[in-house]
Design an enzyme around this catalytic site. Structure first.
Site, PDB file in Angstrom:
ATOM      1  N   LYS B 229       0.868  -1.172   0.000  1.00  0.00           N
ATOM      2  CA  LYS B 229       0.000   0.000   0.000  1.00  0.00           C
ATOM      3  C   LYS B 229       0.905   1.222   0.000  1.00  0.00           C
ATOM      4  CE  LYS B 229      -3.829   2.348   2.113  1.00  0.00           C
ATOM      5  NZ  LYS B 229      -3.272   3.619   1.604  1.00  0.00           N
ATOM      6  N   LYS B 398      -7.719  -2.685   2.339  1.00  0.00           N
ATOM      7  CA  LYS B 398      -6.401  -2.157   2.710  1.00  0.00           C
ATOM      8  C   LYS B 398      -6.071  -2.689   4.104  1.00  0.00           C
ATOM      9  CE  LYS B 398      -8.458   2.402   3.616  1.00  0.00           C
ATOM     10  NZ  LYS B 398      -8.375   3.824   3.269  1.00  0.00           N
TER      11      LYS B 398
END
Lengths: 341, 530
Positions: B229, B398
């Site tokens: 990420k 996420k």
């Protein structure tokens, strides 16, 4: 020169008369301005209040209370005391205290707007004015109460058309009865929460004209939902009691509703700006009409108003009361849950 | 304004989603198109260029209401919203006028930028004579930007879809990028005719939810693609017929700020749309976020900045290929095409590598390396997922690394905004430097409503000094603050700036002396900078 009324650890005190006004610690002689629990507390030796408020104060303190008609003078020690309408709620009084030709007035909580359940506010000339300042910011200006009453009825009608129960949250003593007197029973059933019952009865017993309305029952929740207007104290919001009423729209009647953030924090659908306190213009008007040489401010945004007055060349101070630190710790903020507003 | 004010009131007064959508539908059915276009402009969060500064507006409103600046500030602190405060303070309108929304904007807002300071003031004072109550409040909101009424873009799209019959996802696409808020745009928006994608228009971004459940609950690791990420600026890069555009997730067109990316995109085939991240990058890894921050605000970038904070575009998805919208294809296919398209691309365009992991514990081990790699954690995307619209649960997650935490002492407090108006919820917190506390973070509280009220009462009773709306309190309460990173900052007394600090929890079990020390933060920062 010392002031007629001083702030002490037990409350506002008049040395010449040996009595306190709305004290928060037990004292021998207490003058009570009105029947809200942060002003009328149990445990004092003797109580004196304005005649129309007597049954209400007695209910609060659970002890004998002496009533003095508005305007009638009473000598206490070296002081001469009289009560004058403050219009905060039924029986609410300003205390006028005269000592050796000088006059102090303690307003207690007050408003200048019309209220069918209370005598109209009476301006009292004085040298020293001790005034509440809960809403002492220029933000706080009340719309005409009749306009707000119309808004409440419009909201109630919209809810009826959509099959929602109208829940109007309001302080259980004073505000609830004032709203009741302003509601039109021809639009639908008006009911109130059990917490309001005792004071509604006391108001009725005092011949205050209130429309047909009664305490809400469990059956009412089934048969009158979607049509009724239900008056409830703020603490009833999100309660299991309220859930029995099906789809609701929740309105909150308070001066704090003038500001959008305060309404959003409470999660109310609607805010109705109707207060039993003086707004900014009414506070200034009251100071002007009193002709006071010195203004002492209690509650709320007193510091702002004191500074404003000093910049205009007036003598003004904040008077420290227990309404900061004890029961009234929230008094200078929109109260988190419930307020005597 | 009448219809728009009514819409605002309904949106503001109803807490239920269905009621809000119904209010929007009712509005869009009856509002004139030229007004509806402007309403939509504001509802989806777009802003007019600022025509007047909040400071000017405050000063003029103060003068109009006869109040000293300090008293205006007291009111602002109590109300928590400048537009609302000033609307309440200015005296009622003398000659009320019912402005249609579009006319108000055309005559009372848009011309302001062209006017001199004095003319601008006169025009605004004129508007105060014409507008009352909520209309005045909304006028201020439009003047100062930041028009929020608690509705998401998805709800606006849903309502418009019901009004027009155009699918919500198609409306979302048509509403991307820059469009003129006028009647003809609004008409085209709601038209059921098929249209190609205009040249510079981006696609709606697809967003991931934070993973809060155990990662193993996602099932077979083989169904999932994992990537780092990245900690940069989410963006879409478009290479279309003879034009190039870079759009941020906030739908800001930033092409000219990143000339190195613009140049690199020119090498791609026409009809290509990439989703990815703008990252300051050197030698195979991101620079600390501070480098990226230096580039974000720069409209014209200097050669020094290009050298010191070079930016790359880390692509992770391909939305358009050969001019065709391929968002409905599964991620695995889009990914294969992405790799092919970027195979010979300039080095400023990179493909976000996928992470190989045989099982979930292996991925957890990789996630633990996040900080050392200057990434925020891991993204998990189902291999068979289409590229959706907006934030959805299920296909993309996420899985961020846990934040840093530090125990700090409450030093100053200020009343909050919005629904926290009048409640002291903005805290300045400090850590020990020798015998004294030094402020390290200004944090909005993440406490529960009940705790907020309790702390608010405590603050009122323990105020030592007041500086305008700021209260200095007895240094007694300890809070754990969470933050995402830290970097040197000469502007802060502590020499450190924390990234996204927020109050995590109230450490009632700790005494002020137990709070952390500045040395500990400095050590953490030095570790993070290397």
């Amino acid at each position: 020169m010392s002031r007629i009324v001083q702030a002490t650890s037990a409350g506002l005190y008049c040395e010449a008369g040996g009595f306190y006004i709305d004290p928060w610690r037990p004292v021998a002689h207490a003058l009570i301005t009105h029947a809200h629990s942060d002003h009328a507390r149990p445990g004092h030796g003797a109580y004196l209040t304005a005649e129309p408020g007597l049954p209400l104060v007695r209910e609060r303190v659970g002890a004998p209370v002496e009533g003095l008609p508005y305007g009638e003078r009473r000598r206490i020690g070296a002081a001469v005391v009289s009560f004058h309408p403050a219009a905060h709620m039924r029986g609410a009084a300003q205390a006028r205290i005269e000592v050796g030709g000088r006059v102090a007035v303690v307003t207690g909580d007050f408003k200048r707007d019309d209220d069918p359940t209370a005598d109209a506010f009476e301006p009292v000339p004085c040298h020293e004015l001790i005034m509440e300042s809960t809403f002492a910011l220029p933000l706080y200006r009340w719309p005409d109460a009749s306009e707000i009453v119309r808004e409440i009825h419009d909201w109630w009608r919209e809810n009826q058309e959509a099959g929602r129960t109208s829940v109007l949250l309001a302080y259980a003593v004073g505000k609830a009865q004032r709203l009741l007197a302003l509601l039109n029973p021809e639009q639908g059933p008006i009911l109130y929460h059990g917490a309001m019952e005792r004071f509604v009865e006391l108001y009725r017993a005092a011949d205050v004209s209130l429309p047909a309305a009664r305490k809400a029952t469990a059956d009412d929740a089934k048969t009158l939902r979607g049509r009724a207007l239900l008056l409830a104290p703020p603490s009833a919001h999100h309660s299991p009691w309220l859930r029995k009423w099906g789809a609701c729209s929740v309105g909150f009647a308070s001066g704090w509703m003038r500001v959008r953030g305060a309404r959003r924090r409470r999660g109310a659908d609607r805010g109705f700006v109707i207060s039993d306190h003086a707004d900014w213009p009414a506070l200034l008007q009251t100071i002007e009409e009193s002709g006071a040489e010195w203004v002492g401010l209690t509650h709320g945004y007193g510091e702002a108003l004191a500074r404003y007055l000093r910049e205009l060349g007036r003598e003004a101070d904040v008077v420290r009361t227990a309404f900061i630190g004890e029961a009234g710790a929230e008094s200078d903020a929109p109260p988190a849950r419930e307020s005597a507003d | 304004m009448d219809l728009f004010v009514q819409l605002y009131r309904r949106l503001d007064q109803h807490t239920r989603t269905n009621d809000k959508v119904a209010a929007l539908e009712d509005y869009f059915r009856v509002a004139p198109r030229e007004d509806a276009a402007w309403a939509l402009f504001h509802l989806v969060g777009r802003r007019l260029p600022r025509a007047v500064s909040p400071a000017e507006l405050r000063a003029w409103a103060g003068a109009a209401s006869g109040l000293a600046p300090w008293l205006v500030e007291e009111c602002y602190a109590a109300a928590g919203d400048l537009a609302e405060t000033l609307a309440l303070l200015v005296p009622p309108a003398a000659t009320p006028r019912a402005w249609p929304l579009s006319a108000l904007i055309e005559h009372r807002i848009r011309p302001l930028r062209e006017l001199s300071h004095e003319e601008r003031r006169a025009r605004i004072e004129q508007s105060w004579h014409e507008l009352d109550g909520d209309a005045r409040f909304l006028y201020h909101k439009m003047l100062t930007g930041g028009f929020r009424v608690g509705i998401s873009r998805a709800l606006v799209e849903r309502a418009l879809s019901r009004v027009s019959g155009v699918p919500a996802a198609e409306l979302a696409r048509r509403l991307m990028g820059d469009w003129p808020p006028d009647a003809s745009f609004f008409e085209r928006l709601l038209s059921t005719e098929e249209r190609g994608t205009p040249n510079l228009q981006p696609y709606p971004f697809y967003l991931a939810y934070p993973l809060e459940q155990a990662v193993s609950s996602l099932g077979d690791p083989g169904d999932w693609q994992a990537e780092w990420k990245w900690d940069g600026i989410r963006a879409q890069a478009l290479r279309r017929a003879a034009s190039i555009a870079i759009w941020t997730r906030g739908e800001e067109l930033v092409t000219e700020r990143y000339p190195e990316i613009e140049r690199a995109l020119a090498a791609l085939p026409e009809g290509t749309a990439l989703d990815g991240e703008l990252l300051a990058w050197r030698e195979d890894r991101p620079l600390p976020f501070g480098a990226m921050q230096r580039r974000i605000g720069r409209l014209r970038v200097s050669s020094d900045e290009l050298r010191e904070a070079p930016v790359i575009f880390m692509a992770y998805d391909l939305l358009e290929f050969n001019g065709v919208d391929i968002r409905a294809q599964p991620l695995s296919e889009r990914r294969a095409r992405l790799e092919a398209v970027l195979q010979r691309a300039p080095e400023e365009l990179k493909v976000s590598p996928t992470l190989a992991f045989p099982d979930w514990p292996a991925l957890a081990a990789l996630r633990a390396e996040s900080r050392a790699r200057r990434v925020e954690g891991i993204m998990l995307k189902r291999r068979d997922s289409p590229y959706g619209v907006g934030r959805e649960r299920g296909a993309w997650w996420k899985w961020k690394v846990d934040p840093y935490t530090v125990d700090a002492v409450l030093m100053y407090a200020q009343a909050g905004h919005g629904r926290r108006a009048g409640l002291h919820t903005d805290y300045t917190l400090g850590v020990w430097n020798g015998e004294t506390l030094v402020p390290v973070a200004k944090a909005y509280s993440g406490l529960t409503d009940r705790e907020l009220e309790e702390v608010d009462r405590w603050i009122r009773r323990h105020t030592i000094e007041k500086h305008g709306p700021v209260r200095v309190v007895v240094p007694e309460l300890v809070f754990e603050i969470a933050f995402e990173g830290l970097q040197p900052s000469p502007r802060h007394k502590s020499g450190i700036a924390l990234r996204f600090p927020r109050v995590h929890r109230w450490r009632r079990d700790k005494m002020p002396a137990d709070a952390d020390r500045l040395e500990q933060l400095v050590a953490l920062m030095n570790a993070a900078q290397t």
